[in-house]
Design an enzyme around this catalytic site. Structure first.
Site, PDB file in Angstrom:
ATOM      1  N   ASP A  36      -0.348   2.775  13.734  1.00 14.60           N
ATOM      2  CA  ASP A  36       0.036   3.920  12.523  1.00 14.60           C
ATOM      3  C   ASP A  36       1.593   3.979  12.506  1.00 14.60           C
ATOM      4  O   ASP A  36       2.004   3.871  11.604  1.00 14.60           O
ATOM      5  CB  ASP A  36      -0.657   5.284  12.932  1.00 14.60           C
ATOM      6  CG  ASP A  36      -0.205   6.205  12.036  1.00 14.60           C
ATOM      7  OD1 ASP A  36      -0.871   6.245  10.744  1.00 14.60           O
ATOM      8  OD2 ASP A  36       0.689   7.110  12.152  1.00 14.60           O
TER       9      ASP A  36
ATOM     10  N   LYS B 277       4.192   3.159   9.237  1.00 18.25           N
ATOM     11  CA  LYS B 277       4.947   3.929   8.623  1.00 18.25           C
ATOM     12  C   LYS B 277       6.507   3.267   8.777  1.00 18.25           C
ATOM     13  O   LYS B 277       7.139   3.404   7.524  1.00 18.25           O
ATOM     14  CB  LYS B 277       5.164   5.133   9.330  1.00 18.25           C
ATOM     15  CG  LYS B 277       3.850   5.964   9.220  1.00 18.25           C
ATOM     16  CD  LYS B 277       3.536   7.157  10.074  1.00 18.25           C
ATOM     17  CE  LYS B 277       2.492   7.905   9.740  1.00 18.25           C
ATOM     18  NZ  LYS B 277       2.079   8.944  11.012  1.00 18.25           N
TER      19      LYS B 277
END
Lengths: 438, 438
Positions: free
Chosen positions: A204, A208
């Site tokens: 994750d 980002k």
């Protein structure tokens, strides 16, 4: 006031937060954007029971299991995509843009996966693609990079981009509990996503980082090319040892450095995601729980630090609404470049970590028999990695834990040594290495 | 590419920084904004020698002592006002807006002084009024409040808004030098403005706070109604005492709290500027030198912290350029509300500090004779202020310094006691009080 019609797809945590904020703050949002806001459609596989549980007042959206009818509605001005994942979210966004709707998304996985396609389609369609909610929750980092710092060159970025992993690490340190227990606590508080391995394995964070780096580089920084290590191997003993013996906290960091070029030929970026040992006095060590923190080093504006809530329904929903206010104000306009940012067609070259220099923390579980320590030192020495500090401690079952900190060493050399240590007879559990932040 | 013509008025520190950045980053700025940038006019009373010293390449602006000719040039798209002060800057900005030019200004004094007039004129003229550079240098705080957090209610704001005063305080603490010496050092480094009393007496912070509070409140928070105390009375001994005995750092803070209402009737704001004793572990104690730091507490986006360079030519110039990029991208558009933000016509009611509760640090120089301490305690006691800790120390010339920390007390009561102490026989130098940050 003319209407501003929103189609919401996905009624998960952030979607529900969005509906709650919307019903609470409608007059404020309408005042700020000069339009009458209408939630026209809410689409979710389980929309009926979810909507009833919400008990939202003052809104009468059409509830649908399938989002395709909402996309066909010409009255919808903007589609908010909050279902996550690559499919069917990508088709949804591309179709929404093609039918002239603006799009707001919190989907970092999709953005990092299909960046050039999404940006290109938004530019061609001259529609806005809002993505503030995809990175760092309530922190306006996308806006700051895209607009506030548009006159500065970003030299590097370094930050905590995953609130769940950070919550887990700070819980392990404060409550001296295992990673498993800390993760359960995060899930209990609604901070961890179902696929929590994406949080703890750094995936994750890499999504980002890919979004932020692509934005700054003006070209796609592919997520699957970002070297990524998670915190899965970090035990509570490691966290406590780092804190008490080294005066450092473990943080899952993501960062990139620009090595040359700017928006055009020769753009070279060095991105990475991995845990780091951060000195306790460093601002990133003071980022606790579900908070995020991002350092940005620029040429003209100097060094900046942004801090705020990175996980949870409301910060992300607030970011979605901020993009919606912006779109509502600007929708009469064909935006410069369409998507609100320009993208170069030049490829971004990614550099490897191999040439970088770090100090490393290393932990090995070895059988408690003579000669193992000397073998370990031998492997490191032959790779040219020298030891600064070493700690040995007997553990249960006739085993012992060796913990050491190296002097500065090139990544390439250290990884060679680390590989050698894994193969060494007598090394029991998977060894762990964490780079220091200096 | 079509041209984007800039008229620069004021070639002081920030103006020179702007020209340097502009000549360095022209291709990047043009790429990001999709126009050909031209510095058409540079106006300054001493423009000739200043321009020659700059040695800027690739630019051939018309150099003028008087800015009125630049304002009459219909080709100028945007006027950058960097002369500071109320007159003639106000006339310049109003005239520029009236003749259809966008305006970017770093003039916090003027903004706080003439907020309703400037915002109204920009709205009527449908021109952009860029003011990012007026507050917190390189930190995109105006953008974040105006746009990024537009879907959240700001509950309070607290920050270090003056880089010069912060530089002076941190120099006093680190180098154990007097305020006078620290200020000289700041001037030597180009951080202090000529009128440095505006920095140290909190006036500059109050100007900036007025701008931020007006922006958030959607109405004018008058600068001259903000209760303002400076750091003039803080000695190096006070700073060292606070650090060593209380574990706190002195910081000149500015803040406001919303007490009710939102953009419309009943908006009540409690603003203030004064030094505070900040615990050493607090993020604001870690804001050193010319840096600024701003905490923002919101309902939906949660708590946020912004940190960056608050003083110096380049951070402010970078903020000016960021506004210029934005204007260049948006100039074909009649902005919603014109100035880029909406303003309510409802008055903002300012609340007094009187009802607030603080703990206070107090320092008195008294004649070293019996009974003074008892009198001091008596004055405090009669006002209902109780003492938590007290320190007495003999100083030179038969005098002694009393330093104490009170328990929580209402501002009103403490000020009454403080007034009484000033009048007390035997109290020699002006006593000092600093509120604690809890």
């Amino acid at each position: 006031m003319e209407p501003f019609r929103i189609g919401l797809v996905g009624l998960g945590t952030v979607g529900q937060g969005l509906v709650r904020l919307l019903s609470r703050s409608k007059p404020m949002l309408e005042g700020r954007s000069g339009a009458r806001w209408e939630l026209s459609w809410v689409c979710d596989r389980h929309v009926g029971p979810k909507w009833r549980r919400l008990g939202a007042v003052g809104m009468r959206p059409r509830l649908e299991k399938d989002f395709r009818r909402a996309l066909r509605d010409p009255a919808v001005d903007v589609v908010v995509e909050l279902i996550g994942g690559v499919a069917p979210a990508r088709g949804l966004i591309l179709q929404a843009l093609a039918s002239g709707k603006h799009v707001v998304t919190a989907n970092k996985q999709l953005l990092s996966h299909s960046w050039p396609q999404l940006v290109h389609r938004a530019q061609v369609a001259r529609r806005f693609l809002g993505l503030e909610a995809a990175v760092a929750g309530g922190i306006p980092i996308v806006l700051s990079l895209r607009q506030g710092l548009s006159a500065s060159r970003v030299r590097s970025l370094l930050g905590i981009l995953n609130g769940t992993a950070n919550f887990v690490l700070t819980q392990m340190a404060h409550r001296k509990i295992s990673q498993r227990e800390a993760l359960k606590e995060a899930q209990r508080r609604g901070l961890a996503e179902r696929r929590s391995w994406m949080d703890t394995e750094g995936v994750d964070s890499a999504h980002k980082l890919s979004v932020l780096a692509s934005l700054v580089a003006g070209g796609w920084v592919r997520c699957n090319r970002i070297p990524c290590e998670g915190i899965g191997g970090v035990s509570v003993e490691d966290v406590i040892f780092a804190q008490e013996k080294l005066g450092r906290a473990v943080r899952l960091l993501a960062g990139f450095r620009f090595l040359g070029g700017f928006r055009g030929e020769g753009v070279r970026v060095l991105p990475w995601v991995h845990p780091r040992l951060v000195p306790l006095g460093h601002p990133l060590a003071a980022v606790h729980g579900e908070y995020n923190g991002v350092f940005v080093e620029t040429d003209a504006a100097g060094d900046l630090f942004f801090y705020g809530k990175g996980a949870g329904a409301y910060p992300a929903a607030s970011a979605v609404l901020g993009d919606l206010v912006w779109i509502c104000q600007q929708r009469r306009v064909c935006l410069h470049g369409g998507a609100g940012f320009t993208q170069s067609s030049h490829p971004v070259r990614l550099e490897s970590l191999d040439g970088e220099v770090f100090r490393y923390f290393l932990r090995l579980q070895v059988g408690d028999r003579p000669g193992v320590l000397s073998k370990v030192c031998g492997v490191l020495g032959r790779a040219g990695v020298s030891i600064a500090e070493i700690f040995q401690e007997a553990t249960s079952q006739g085993a012992c834990a060796i913990r050491l900190v190296t002097h500065s060493a090139r990544e390439e050399r250290f990884q060679k040594a680390f590989h050698g240590l894994r193969l060494l007879r007598g090394v029991r559990r998977d060894p762990l290495s964490i780079r220091l932040l200096d």
